[in-house]
Design an enzyme around this catalytic site. Sequence first.
Site, mmCIF file in Angstrom:
data_model
loop_
_atom_site.group_PDB
_atom_site.id
_atom_site.type_symbol
_atom_site.label_atom_id
_atom_site.label_comp_id
_atom_site.label_asym_id
_atom_site.label_seq_id
_atom_site.Cartn_x
_atom_site.Cartn_y
_atom_site.Cartn_z
ATOM 1 N N CYS A 11 17.480 -20.098 10.142
ATOM 2 C CA CYS A 11 17.349 -18.958 10.603
ATOM 3 C C CYS A 11 17.119 -17.823 9.407
ATOM 4 O O CYS A 11 17.478 -18.254 8.298
ATOM 5 C CB CYS A 11 18.474 -18.604 11.525
ATOM 6 S SG CYS A 11 20.142 -18.313 10.453
ATOM 7 N N CYS A 14 20.383 -17.206 7.693
ATOM 8 C CA CYS A 14 20.637 -18.191 6.611
ATOM 9 C C CYS A 14 19.836 -18.146 5.433
ATOM 10 O O CYS A 14 20.315 -18.460 4.309
ATOM 11 C CB CYS A 14 20.406 -19.619 7.268
ATOM 12 S SG CYS A 14 21.562 -19.766 9.011
ATOM 13 N N ASP A 394 -11.117 12.785 4.553
ATOM 14 C CA ASP A 394 -12.417 13.280 3.726
ATOM 15 C C ASP A 394 -13.611 13.522 4.504
ATOM 16 O O ASP A 394 -13.633 12.503 5.598
ATOM 17 C CB ASP A 394 -12.552 12.241 2.408
ATOM 18 C CG ASP A 394 -13.627 12.665 1.797
ATOM 19 O OD1 ASP A 394 -13.969 13.805 1.322
ATOM 20 O OD2 ASP A 394 -14.445 11.852 1.428
#
Length: 694
Positions: A11, A14, A394
């Site tokens: 996980c 973990c 721009d």
Amino acid sequence: MAEYKLQGLSCANCARELEEEINKLEHGDDAKILFNSSKLVLNDRIDRQRVDKILASDGAKIIDESLEEEPEGQHEHTHEKADRLKLMLALSVLLFAGAIFIDYQWNHLAAVFFFLFATVLSGHKTFVKGFKNLFKLKFNIDTLMTVALVGAFAIGDWREGTFVAILFGLNEYLEGLGMEKARRSMEALLKVAPKEATLYENGIERTVAIDSLKKGDLVIVKAGEKIPSDGVIAEGISSVNEAAITGESMPVEKFDGENVFGGSINNEGVLKVRILKPYKDSSLSKILHLVEEAQETKTPTEQFINRFAKYYTPIVMLISIFVMVFPPLFMSGNWGEWFYQGLAVLIVGCPCALILSSPIAIVSGITRNARNGILVKGGVFLEKLGKIDTIAFDKTGTLTKGAPFVEKVKVYDEELFFKIAGSVEKSSSHPIAQAVMEKLSENEWVYFKPERIQTVAGQGVIAHINGKEYRVGNEKSLMIDVPADIQIAINELKNEGFTLVIVSDEDHILGMFGLRDSLRDESREIISSLNDSGIQTVMLTGDHQLMAEKVAGQIGLTDYYGGLMPEEKVEKVKELTMNGRVAMIGDGINDAPALAMADLGIAMGKGTDSAIETADIVLMQDHLGKLPAAIKISKRVNRVIRWNIGMALGLKLIALLLTIPGLLTLWIAILSDMGATILVTLISLTVMIERKKY
């Protein structure tokens, strides 16, 4: 630093705890576990045996010594592991159902045996890790689940304890499945890189690894094959699919002398390509590396969640002890009942759903944008893109194509003007000359062959045709007195923002072309779409104000500023950032200072090195068409993350509040945790689902 592939990460939380353990080792302070891609980054000087021991404590291990290739059969191994886990869960459910039947109809002791067997099948790895962690006083989800289950069995709640183990196993399986899907989606994107190339040397073809190619090598690319690295076509004509780079599915016609990207696919015929860069320096390699890095960058939200999770579990453990002890001691509560309530609170302490609330959504968003040719360099930039208030554009090369075209023509000598212009410009590769020739192609003209052509820097071209001198260029090229009426026409065109190409002989002006930068086809639609979504749009350009006004009017911009030097663009962006979050879109070179000043720099570039290196986000297809889609995806990711966090914390808060009236059960606790984790995973994966309209 070296990278290794990991297997067995259970996980996200973990993985974070393992990383912290490795960081405590000598030379381990810069080690990183990249949970999203299952990788470990280590300093070469670190003690690998100690690292392996730490990983093994959580059931993880290094499965290869380099990341050049995925280990043989690794993908199949992942599927086998998932299938085995599914089978074990299915058997556990059957045993659980059988145990309930036996408990009611036959013998309680026999039922206990079946309950235990089902529990071991679905949660034995969790228990082993949990007991190890308990002796180390390391409290993570495995420890919490182990304590809760042992406690449940100790007070005789075999049915609920077994059900919790099965649900936790199912939760772990679905969590892994969701993360694996996100990883596989990213890996599928990374697999566009070719592995081998056909090197053509001294008339002989041989297959080589693309890593061995050098600048100047000549390779043969047959129909259906991938171009191995950035190069130029030395021989052949074909259409090329550049979707891997630009996200555009339509093929692009390529001819001799044209550049091609590594990873693009030759659709038909045979091309000989001269390699311009080794693969590691190619656009595709840089893009894939940046995309891979991007999924591991931590957003402010993720950093907050990780900090919160560190304190969340210990706090819940203290609440659990309080629930077990306080009511029996001070409120005459039943020790057995409140011990049971405390065990349920322990399960609520699992932070997995909270930890998963962000990374899967971030990976999904980055992958989805990358498929569309939008390179987002990190989760932090994806999050910012969804919060932008203002976009500054721009003009040249962004809202316009950066390619001039002839819009107005003034003719004073029709017989010579077009013929002389074509005779001089046909041999030039200058963009202005090409624009003039495109205009002349509307009619069939017979051109002269100049005896001599001379280029004059900053002015134009002097050509001698049939013994007479002609000039094609700007005002400075004129060597004659300009009649008043023609001078007025020149001034009018200049004031309207046109670039002039004037054709003259030794005595007269024959005519002139008025050129302007052509607008991108999508500019007006994009500006309208952004404005409708509540984003303010503004144009910043170095062109004079009249030109800025004309372009702004054509595309529907109300805010525009012309005549800006690069440093003035920076000041204007700085001014805009005082009123909200600002993104600046430019070409990645001239606008680099403004891109850096903005909250978010977005570069046009079609894979150019400067664009990739300068900006936070790169529009690889070199047009604005998919910008609104990228913004919507980013906003969707932000919404999903907010929803995930709220839901994960909300369900846990509800579960904790149920302890006040004594209604919290192990069933409710595991369902609140499992439900949150499953929903967080599934909702995050919806980001990758294509919708019909953006």
